[in-house]
Design an enzyme around this catalytic site. Structure first.
Site, mmCIF file in Angstrom:
data_model
loop_
_atom_site.group_PDB
_atom_site.id
_atom_site.type_symbol
_atom_site.label_atom_id
_atom_site.label_comp_id
_atom_site.label_asym_id
_atom_site.label_seq_id
_atom_site.Cartn_x
_atom_site.Cartn_y
_atom_site.Cartn_z
ATOM 1 N N VAL A 14 0.839 -1.212 0.000
ATOM 2 C CA VAL A 14 0.000 0.000 0.000
ATOM 3 C C VAL A 14 0.870 1.258 0.000
ATOM 4 O O VAL A 14 0.567 2.231 -0.703
ATOM 5 C CB VAL A 14 -0.963 -0.012 1.214
ATOM 6 C CG1 VAL A 14 -1.783 1.272 1.250
ATOM 7 C CG2 VAL A 14 -1.876 -1.231 1.151
ATOM 8 N N GLU A 129 -9.895 6.227 6.071
ATOM 9 C CA GLU A 129 -10.712 5.708 4.960
ATOM 10 C C GLU A 129 -10.200 4.361 4.462
ATOM 11 O O GLU A 129 -10.973 3.464 4.119
ATOM 12 C CB GLU A 129 -10.717 6.722 3.809
ATOM 13 C CG GLU A 129 -11.617 6.360 2.665
ATOM 14 C CD GLU A 129 -13.085 6.301 3.054
ATOM 15 O OE1 GLU A 129 -13.594 5.175 3.132
ATOM 16 O OE2 GLU A 129 -13.711 7.358 3.270
ATOM 17 N N ILE A 136 -13.102 1.720 -1.536
ATOM 18 C CA ILE A 136 -14.488 2.229 -1.499
ATOM 19 C C ILE A 136 -14.557 3.354 -0.462
ATOM 20 O O ILE A 136 -14.175 3.140 0.685
ATOM 21 C CB ILE A 136 -15.489 1.123 -1.084
ATOM 22 C CG1 ILE A 136 -15.360 -0.108 -1.984
ATOM 23 C CG2 ILE A 136 -16.903 1.664 -1.090
ATOM 24 C CD1 ILE A 136 -16.237 -1.283 -1.538
ATOM 25 N N LYS A 205 -13.516 -4.108 10.681
ATOM 26 C CA LYS A 205 -14.122 -3.111 9.782
ATOM 27 C C LYS A 205 -15.567 -2.822 10.187
ATOM 28 O O LYS A 205 -16.002 -1.671 10.183
ATOM 29 C CB LYS A 205 -14.037 -3.621 8.339
ATOM 30 C CG LYS A 205 -12.592 -3.762 7.847
ATOM 31 C CD LYS A 205 -12.511 -4.579 6.559
ATOM 32 C CE LYS A 205 -11.078 -4.792 6.104
ATOM 33 N NZ LYS A 205 -10.942 -5.790 5.038
HETATM 34 N N1 HSE Z 1 -7.205 -9.065 3.978
HETATM 35 C C1 HSE Z 1 -8.249 -8.148 3.572
HETATM 36 C C2 HSE Z 1 -9.178 -8.839 2.587
HETATM 37 C C3 HSE Z 1 -7.752 -6.900 2.941
HETATM 38 O O1 HSE Z 1 -8.995 -9.996 2.237
HETATM 39 O O2 HSE Z 1 -10.133 -8.191 2.187
HETATM 40 C C4 HSE Z 1 -7.218 -5.920 3.912
HETATM 41 O O3 HSE Z 1 -8.175 -5.511 4.819
#
Ligand code: HSE
Length: 437
Positions: A14, A129, A136, A205
């Protein structure tokens, strides 16, 4: 105008994407932000990689703690991950008056309250974000775009690894373990995929989204988490026959007495748009009282999609840098002193519909016994499927879909069904959401 100086902690996937996109789109980003945003310092353990990527355009160090204290740095971008060193660095950056941009969902889901409080005291921003659903802009949408609404619920496919595995299991009729191996071979799943397949990443999340949607402190420890490791290919098949797909959903729902916050495999009607989100893609469905349903779809991981979110935060922070801290967008959407103590409900108090599969003797009265138990628990049946037994087979699979019931009642009914002589083994339970309002 003087550029905003950014210190980057971690120039892996990233971080590398952030460097690349910021360099490629520098001119447009500056026109949006009102001043240039420049990564002037990078800290990474792999000095050689950092030097190669930055090509002499930024100072490179392996001392991240020196970087977060550097008076020349305005914003620290934390892309290290994990709870320990990352936390120390973020707290030190805040103490040194720096804004922080992070993709670290685990850190914020577990220590967010402490971090946001420290940022509030120091009058700096912590933007995240990139922590939820990669590229997204779901944090922006929930926090700002939907701020007129009383948000009732949200449900998201917020882990690409597990969505890829579930898509492959459905398409190819394969078992979980076989698809996981294939996903690792292709580089979709980490060598240690625990956080993904056990639902922990999705719960991080969902925790953050729930806080922003309802204005509650982050409470990862209260989330109910069930991953996809126990999911069997036959349940995906039966669900399909009944008109449903199985997805790993992160769900946050506002109820009268609290908030449901849960991650688990979920049957959803195949006709819903979100049911057709395949492979490693992410999507979040949000229901607000004014707007109704809104759906956000895109790449939830990867170098440039995640960099897209990191840089959007850098632009936001740059624009708001000179604003009075009281007039900035609050970290959790609601003013810090306006968060509510609405409790996160224990899983036994959750109300949803259910898919129940059991292996039972194929003889008169068996189904009657099972439905009697459900009726006695006031659990109403919505649909029923019985597999045609093979030649000479004396047992069969019975699959029931229930209407909405309380989890506690379903637990009791499952125990009573499992105690029947005519039912063999455990009842498989998968929760079901209609996602229609
Ligand atoms: N490991 C996560 C996924 C991505 O498979 O969506 C990073 O949050």
């Amino acid at each position: 105008m003087k550029p905003m100086n950014v210190g980057l902690l971690g120039i892996g996937t990233v971080g590398g994407g952030t460097w690349t996109v910021l360099t490629r789109n520098q001119e447009e980003i500056t026109r949006r932000a009102g001043r240039p945003i420049c990564i002037t310092a990078v800290a990474d353990r792999d000095l050689e990689r950092a030097r190669q990527l930055t090509g002499g355009q930024a100072t490179v160090t392996d001392d991240a703690f020196a970087l977060v204290k550097d008076p020349a740095i305005d914003i620290v971008v934390e892309l290290i991950g994990g709870y320990t060193t990352a936390k120390d660095l973020v707290m030190m950056a805040i103490e040194n008056g720096k804004h922080v941009v992070t993709a670290n969902k685990a850190l914020l889901a577990v220590h967010g309250n402490e971090i946001f409080a420290a940022a509030q005291r120091k009058g700096v921003m912590v933007a995240f974000e990139a922590a939820v659903a990669g590229g997204i802009p779901i944090i922006k949408a929930l926090r700002e775009g939907l701020s007129a609404n009383r948000i009732q619920w949200l449900a998201g496919i917020i882990n690409g690894t597990t969505n890829f595995i579930l898509s492959e299991m459905r398409d190819k009729g394969l078992a979980f373990a076989d698809v996981l191996k294939e996903a690792q071979r292709l580089g979709y799943a980490e060598a240690d995929p625990t956080f993904d397949i056990e639902g922990i990443d999705a719960a991080h999340k969902a925790t953050l989204m729930a806080s922003i949607a309802f204005g509650i402190p982050v409470q990862f420890d209260k989330a109910y988490i069930e991953g996809i490791t126990q999911l069997q290919a036959m349940d995906i098949r039966y669900a399909e026959q009944l008109g449903y797909r199985i997805k790993l959903l992160g769900i946050a729902k506002r109820k009268i007495n609290g908030v449901e916050l849960r991650v688990h495999p979920t049957l959803i009607p195949a006709k819903r748009l979100i049911a057709n989100v395949e492979g490693a893609m992410n999507a979040v469905l949000v229901w607000g009282d004014a707007v109704g349903a809104t759906l956000y779809y895109g790449k939830g991981a990867g170098a440039e999609p995640t960099a897209s979110a990191v840089i959007a935060d850098l632009v936001d922070v740059t624009r708001l840098h000179t604003a009075d801290p009281q007039n900035r967008v609050p970290h959790l959407a609601f003013q810090a002193d306006q968060l509510t103590d609405l409790p996160v409900l224990p899983i036994e108090e959750v109300e949803t519909a259910y898919y129940l599969r059991m292996r039972a003797a194929d003889k008169p009265g068996v189904l009657a016994d099972i439905t009697r138990i459900l009726a006695d628990s006031a659990i109403s049946i919505d649909a029923l499927l019985q597999r045609e037994p093979e030649e000479g087979e004396e047992q069969t699979d019975i699959v029931l879909l229930t209407h909405v019931a309380r989890e506690k009642a379903v637990n009791a009914a499952m125990a009573a069904i499992e105690a029947l002589d005519t039912v063999h083994g455990k009842v498989t339970r998968i929760r079901l959401e209609e996602l229609n309002g």
